[in-house]
Every structure is written in structure tokens, then in C-alpha cells.
Motif scaffolding. Structure first.
Motif, mmCIF file in Angstrom:
data_model
loop_
_atom_site.group_PDB
_atom_site.id
_atom_site.type_symbol
_atom_site.label_atom_id
_atom_site.label_comp_id
_atom_site.label_asym_id
_atom_site.label_seq_id
_atom_site.Cartn_x
_atom_site.Cartn_y
_atom_site.Cartn_z
ATOM 1 N N THR A 1 -36.424 66.703 12.138
ATOM 2 C CA THR A 1 -36.183 66.572 13.770
ATOM 3 C C THR A 1 -36.208 64.926 14.263
ATOM 4 O O THR A 1 -36.948 64.202 13.647
ATOM 5 N N VAL B 1 -36.528 62.610 17.384
ATOM 6 C CA VAL B 1 -37.295 62.380 18.778
ATOM 7 C C VAL B 1 -37.099 60.927 19.283
ATOM 8 O O VAL B 1 -36.825 59.917 18.723
ATOM 9 N N PRO C 1 -37.302 65.495 21.828
ATOM 10 C CA PRO C 1 -36.263 65.932 20.797
ATOM 11 C C PRO C 1 -34.769 65.355 21.423
ATOM 12 O O PRO C 1 -34.455 65.426 22.756
ATOM 13 N N LYS D 1 -33.133 69.153 15.873
ATOM 14 C CA LYS D 1 -33.262 69.388 14.399
ATOM 15 C C LYS D 1 -31.700 69.271 13.813
ATOM 16 O O LYS D 1 -30.768 69.465 14.216
ATOM 17 N N GLU E 1 -41.102 69.488 8.275
ATOM 18 C CA GLU E 1 -41.158 69.093 9.575
ATOM 19 C C GLU E 1 -41.231 67.784 9.641
ATOM 20 O O GLU E 1 -42.281 67.316 10.828
ATOM 21 N N THR E 2 -40.412 66.977 9.177
ATOM 22 C CA THR E 2 -40.402 65.519 9.267
ATOM 23 C C THR E 2 -39.658 64.901 10.512
ATOM 24 O O THR E 2 -38.833 65.947 11.093
ATOM 25 N N GLU E 3 -40.361 64.320 11.196
ATOM 26 C CA GLU E 3 -39.911 63.696 12.480
ATOM 27 C C GLU E 3 -39.427 62.260 12.425
ATOM 28 O O GLU E 3 -40.053 61.395 11.594
#
Length: 259
Positions: A33, A35, A42, A64, A98-100
Motif C-alpha cells: 500500500t 500512503v 492511501p 494498494k 501489509e507493507t506500506e
């Protein structure tokens, strides 16, 4: 004694199974994702390019994206008004989906701009005649040749430059492309990816091209100069037009090299 051996056997088998289950994935698809670094919201329509595999995608409504990748590949993220980022793919990015990735907004210092009106009348036929015309992108054609050549300014040296490239193109193009065969082979991959083409069509800074081709801006200018593209074209074309120009010149080199 038998009970001890049985316990050791079970423990060894369990540990071995655990190691197999946790063995890191080296290649596949990763999901992450993007951001905003300032507020954590996002970001939609961020372009993401795998520089190693030369494939691209964009982020969806929730920020995403999913893209093919392998461990140690480099992802290049770019969005208008934000600092571009390069991210190295790790095994954890396959393990945890769930990497941002945060992008930082650029701060521009606005300078005073003086607008000089051209006293337009609203009638197209009249206004077209009043607009300034650039005379720096002359093209020269020679009877018997299927293509025209850009020579820059209208001067004897421009014609000499065109003739020199036509009469001895093999040596010229070999010097340009022979040193970077791997990067030049990426041209076809870049041209076939719609997401990359859409991104390049909206950019004029050559930043994405330099990352994909692993060339400096000065190298790109040298290639276009020696392939008879005018200074006017080099300064005003978008990155997709520059890509197509380099590709056309490279294909000419390949034909000449086979001969």
C-alpha cells in the motif's frame, strides 16, 4: 532408551517441517500500500515500476498495488508533486502482505511569472498568424530515402550533420548503443507495457527513463543529438516520445549491425 530415541526423532522431524514451512519465498507477486507520508492517507493512481522486470502497475482506490517481483528487485514509485522513491524487495514483503510505502510531497518555491498576452481576437484564422513560430526544428529529406532527418537550425552545418549520419551510420550507432546493450534491450519491454507508456506520456523530466535504462540524462541527449533529432525536439518532447525516438534509432543500429 527407545523412548528417548523416539522423542528425538519426533523433535527432529518437527523442526525440519518448521524450517520447510518458513522457507522464504524468492519470487512471485507482492502486494503493498502506498500512503501519504504527511497524513497516512492511501494514494490512488501512483505509478509503480519493477525496474528489473520492466513491468508496471498503478495503485487502486485504497492505495494498494500488486506486481510481479523477486527478492532484491527494485520498485520505482512516482506520482506528480511527490518525491519519487526506490524500494528494494525483501523476503518479508512476500511473507507479510501489509507493507506500506510512504511518499513525501515536494515543496516548490514559486517564482514570479510575467505573462505577455498575444492580443488574441478569438478567431482561429487570425490568432494562428499572430502566435510566435519556432524555426529551430528543420527537417531534411533526400530523394530516394524513406525518412527525413532533423538537423536543428537552418544552417550549412546542420545539413553536413545529416549527411554524415546517413553516409556513415554504422560507426555512429555502434559507439552509442554498443556500450549499453542490456539497457537498450529493455526498450522493447518498456514499449509493450501500457502502464509504463501511460506514465512516460505524462512526464517531461527524463527521470523515469534514466532509472529504467540506467543512463544519465546527458547520455540520452547524446543519443538523440547523434541520431539527428533537433534541440527543439529534445527540449519539448515528453518521455514517451523520447523513448520512441531512441527505440527507432536503436532498431536502425540493429539492422546495420546485422549487415
Amino acid at each position: 532408551m527407545k523412548r528417548v530415541l523416539l522423542t528425538l526423532f519426533i523433535l527432529t522431524a518437527y523442526l525440519g517441517f518448521g524450517q520447510d514451512a518458513e522457507e522464504p519465498v524468492e519470487e512471485g507477486e507482492i502486494t503493498a500500500t502506498v500512503v501519504n507520508a504527511q497524513n497516512g492517507f492511501p494514494m490512488v493512481s501512483v505509478h509503480v515500476i519493477n525496474l528489473n522486470k520492466v513491468v508496471g502497475t498503478i495503485t487502486g482506490q485504497k492505495g494498494k498495488f500488486t506486481i510481479p517481483a523477486a527478492v532484491n528487485d527494485t520498485l520505482y514509485l512516482t506520482f506528480l508533486g511527490y518525491k519519487s522513491e526506490k524500494v528494494r524487495v525483501t523476503s518479508d514483503m512476500f511473507k507479510f502482505q501489509e507493507t506500506e510505502i510512504a511518499l513525501t510531497e515536494l515543496a516548490y518555491a514559486l517564482e514570479e511569472v510575467i505573462v505577455r498576452p498575444y492580443q488574441l481576437t478569438g478567431y482561429l484564422e487570425i490568432d494562428v498568424k499572430n502566435l510566435p513560430i519556432s524555426n529551430n526544428a528543420y527537417q531534411y529529406s533526400i530523394s530516394g530515402l524513406s525518412k527525413s532527418y532533423e538537423g536543428g537550425s537552418k544552417s550549412p552545418s546542420a545539413v553536413t550533420k545529416v549527411l554524415g549520419a546517413i553516409l556513415n551510420p554504422a560507426d555512429l550507432l555502434r559507439n552509442l548503443f554498443g556500450k549499453k546493450p542490456k539497457q537498450m534491450r529493455k526498450l522493447q519491454q518498456m514499449k509493450q507495457d501500457d502502464d509504463i507508456r501511460d506514465l512516460l506520456a505524462s512526464k517531461f523530466d527524463r527521470e523515469t527513463l534514466t532509472e529504467l535504462l540506467q543512463l544519465e540524462k546527458v547520455d540520452i541527449e547524446d543519443i538523440l543529438n547523434n541520431c539527428n533529432y533537433s534541440r527543439s525536439f529534445i527540449n519539448t518532447a515528453n518521455d514517451l516520445q523520447i523513448l520512441d525516438a531512441i527505440s527507432s534509432c536503436y532498431e536502425e543500429y540493429r539492422v546495420l549491425n546485422r549487415r
